[in-house]
Design an enzyme around this catalytic site. Structure first.
Site, PDB file in Angstrom:
ATOM      1  N   HIS A 145       3.793   5.582  -3.873  1.00  0.00           N
ATOM      2  CA  HIS A 145       3.760   6.897  -3.230  1.00  0.00           C
ATOM      3  C   HIS A 145       2.708   7.797  -3.883  1.00  0.00           C
ATOM      4  O   HIS A 145       2.003   8.551  -3.183  1.00  0.00           O
ATOM      5  CB  HIS A 145       5.146   7.560  -3.326  1.00  0.00           C
ATOM      6  CG  HIS A 145       6.093   7.109  -2.262  1.00  0.00           C
ATOM      7  ND1 HIS A 145       6.788   5.930  -2.317  1.00  0.00           N
ATOM      8  CD2 HIS A 145       6.467   7.697  -1.086  1.00  0.00           C
ATOM      9  CE1 HIS A 145       7.550   5.799  -1.242  1.00  0.00           C
ATOM     10  NE2 HIS A 145       7.370   6.857  -0.476  1.00  0.00           N
ATOM     11  N   GLU A 146       2.610   7.731  -5.189  1.00  0.00           N
ATOM     12  CA  GLU A 146       1.597   8.528  -5.890  1.00  0.00           C
ATOM     13  C   GLU A 146       0.184   8.096  -5.505  1.00  0.00           C
ATOM     14  O   GLU A 146      -0.699   8.932  -5.299  1.00  0.00           O
ATOM     15  CB  GLU A 146       1.805   8.408  -7.398  1.00  0.00           C
ATOM     16  CG  GLU A 146       0.861   9.253  -8.230  1.00  0.00           C
ATOM     17  CD  GLU A 146       1.136  10.742  -8.117  1.00  0.00           C
ATOM     18  OE1 GLU A 146       0.231  11.535  -8.425  1.00  0.00           O
ATOM     19  OE2 GLU A 146       2.261  11.113  -7.704  1.00  0.00           O
TER      20      GLU A 146
END
Length: 522
Positions: free
Chosen positions: A448-449
């Site tokens: 996600h990052e």
């Protein structure tokens, strides 16, 4: 007492029907046949054989005529009895209904709960209330749309879909196409491994290099190219999907070779395995896997018989409509809200809460449209074109009672990949269940990052912290669910933490960080 027993309407009518059935099954009188038998028997006293034969012929003809008359008489009798039965039933029902609805008949017979009580609320349909919610949502949002248009005018324009700056993103497009090079190299390595040209340690080392390069290469391209955020996000999503598929292909192929080697050595019984699934790496199956809407590699997949072209066309029309709706909500609602807001971590706390709550509704609509467009429309269109049979791309995540249940239901391709290639391998290597879950959340947080921070050129780990914050929320929602034993409590907490507070906060954080970065560059 007799009055209290009468409302059982079926009692007397049952007796009437029984009597009619007994009448219906009674046999007709057989006296006419006896008379014929007597006359035929008396004819046997005649000394002439011709007379006996003639009498026998007469008897046969009379018997046939009698049988036909008896059949006709039976049909007429049966019709008459059926009509009489219907008339009696109507008469009995009329009399019994008149008696049952008299003023003296009891109106309360059983113990019953109110429809909205806690014991009976889930025992009936609430379709009417659901329709009411839809009507209210349409009315309220219709008023908000009119109010927004009166205040800002029509904000959406062609630059949302295409701009001159998008032409500078061609290196990212070429990078996206070149990602297919990595599965090809992995296939060559696996082909050599199946032919025993290279040893397993060399195979593992090569695959580690290939998979690592496959994810770092697009990250490097996005960081050195001045591109729009949407192009960077699209490239990182493609890179992550490619990495997951590549890892599944490598892991599955390695496991196939291990099982075949164990079978050859006699350590595993071949009868307990489907040996047809374990054979040399197949290029066609790899190409199909790269295109199919799944992240788990296998030689064969369940396939449908044909492609429904009309169905595909209807889904494409829906995809265009809902994509346009997402663009309208982003341009008309989300952009003005975030532009007119302050950084949520700076300033008044009440103002930040007000901004988050105001942003939560349009953000929720965009998120639901995104889910519907990608997981339902696009993946089903792709599956239909490829005749891919297993289309369980999601489950009823909207009924999730805990955060853990939500993550197991809402994205089935990723969930199956994590269970197959991360969770159970951790358990087989002696890692406790809690630690295995923590490893799964950690990997999800890293990806996600990458998908958000890299395109935004900001590494403050808001997305990573947001995903890892799900771990204590899992413990909290599990505790509350076990304590209250009520599905509504856990489901409400899930919606509040995940959709109403979490996502709008992340949107505001990344937006203001991106804007502040641009100001500092200038």
């Amino acid at each position: 007492m007799a009055l209290l027993d009468t409302p059982d309407i079926g009692g007397d009518s049952t007796a009437v029907r029984g009597e009619i059935r007994r009448r219906k099954t009674a046999k007709p009188d057989a006296g006419f046949g006896d008379g014929l038998y007597d006359s035929s028997s008396s004819s046997r006293t005649n000394s002439s054989e011709d007379d006996g034969e003639s009498l026998n012929n007469v008897f046969d003809e009379n018997e046939k005529e009698h049988e036909q008359e008896q059949i006709r008489a039976g049909d007429e009798t049966q019709t008459t009895q059926e009509n009489k039965q219907k008339t009696d039933q109507r008469r009995d029902k009329t009399s019994l209904l008149q008696y049952a609805y008299r003023a003296s008949s009891p109106a309360h017979r059983r113990i019953k709960e109110s429809p909205l009580s806690s014991d009976a609320i889930f025992k009936q349909s609430h379709a009417g209330l659901f329709n009411l919610c839809i009507v209210v949502l349409v009315a309220v949002n219709g008023r908000l749309i009119i109010e927004n248009l009166m205040k800002y005018g029509l904000l959406i324009n062609s630059n949302f879909w295409f701009s001159s700056r998008s032409l500078r993103d061609w290196p990212l497009l070429m990078c996206c196409v070149s990602l297919l090079f990595f599965p090809l190299v992995a296939y060559i390595v696996e082909k050599l491994a199946w032919k025993k040209r290279i040893s397993d340690p060399v195979v593992i080392t090569l695959h580690v290099i290939i998979t690592t390069t496959a994810i770092l290469y697009p990250v490097f391209m996005i960081l050195i190219v001045d591109s729009v955020v949407l192009s960077g996000v699209s490239l990182m999503l493609c890179a992550c999907i490619n990495w997951l598929k590549l890892t599944s292909f490598v892991h599955t192929s390695y496991d196939m070779r291990s099982l075949v080697n164990l079978t050859d050595k006699g350590e595993t019984k071949s009868e307990s395995l489907d040996i047809e699934l374990f054979y040399d790496a197949d290029f066609k199956s790899l190409v199909y896997f790269l295109l199919a809407p799944t992240l788990c590699y296998q030689i064969r997949y369940p396939r449908t018989a044909f492609i429904r072209k009309g169905w595909v066309l209807r889904q494409l029309i829906k995809l265009i409509i809902f994509t346009g709706l997402m663009g309208f909500i982003i341009e008309q609602y989300i952009n003005p809200i975030v532009q007119n807001s302050q950084h949520p971590l700076n300033g008044d706390i009440l103002y930040a809460i007000e901004r988050v709550l105001k942003l939560s509704v349009p953000n929720l609509y965009v998120w639901l449209c995104m889910f519907y467009c990608f997981f339902h429309l696009w993946l089903n269109i792709l599956a239909e074109l490829l005749r891919f049979g297993d289309r369980e791309f999601y489950k009823d995540w909207w009924n999730a009672q805990t955060i853990e249940e939500y993550w197991r239901l809402w994205n089935m391709p990723v969930h199956k990949w994590i269970v197959r290639h991360l969770y159970f391998p951790c358990l087989r290597n002696g890692i406790p269940k809690g630690a295995a879950i923590l490893v799964a959340f950690f990997m999800s947080a890293v990806f996600h990052e990458l998908c958000i921070a890299v395109p935004c050129h900001i590494f403050k780990f808001w997305a990573f912290i947001g995903i890892m914050f799900q771990v204590p929320l899992v413990l909290l929602t599990n505790y509350l669910q076990n304590k209250f034993q009520n599905s509504m409590v856990g489901n409400i907490i899930f919606w509040c933490f995940f959709s109403i507070l979490g996502q709008p906060m992340c949107v505001l954080l990344y937006y203001h960080d991106v804007m502040n970065q641009k100001v500092n560059i200038k």
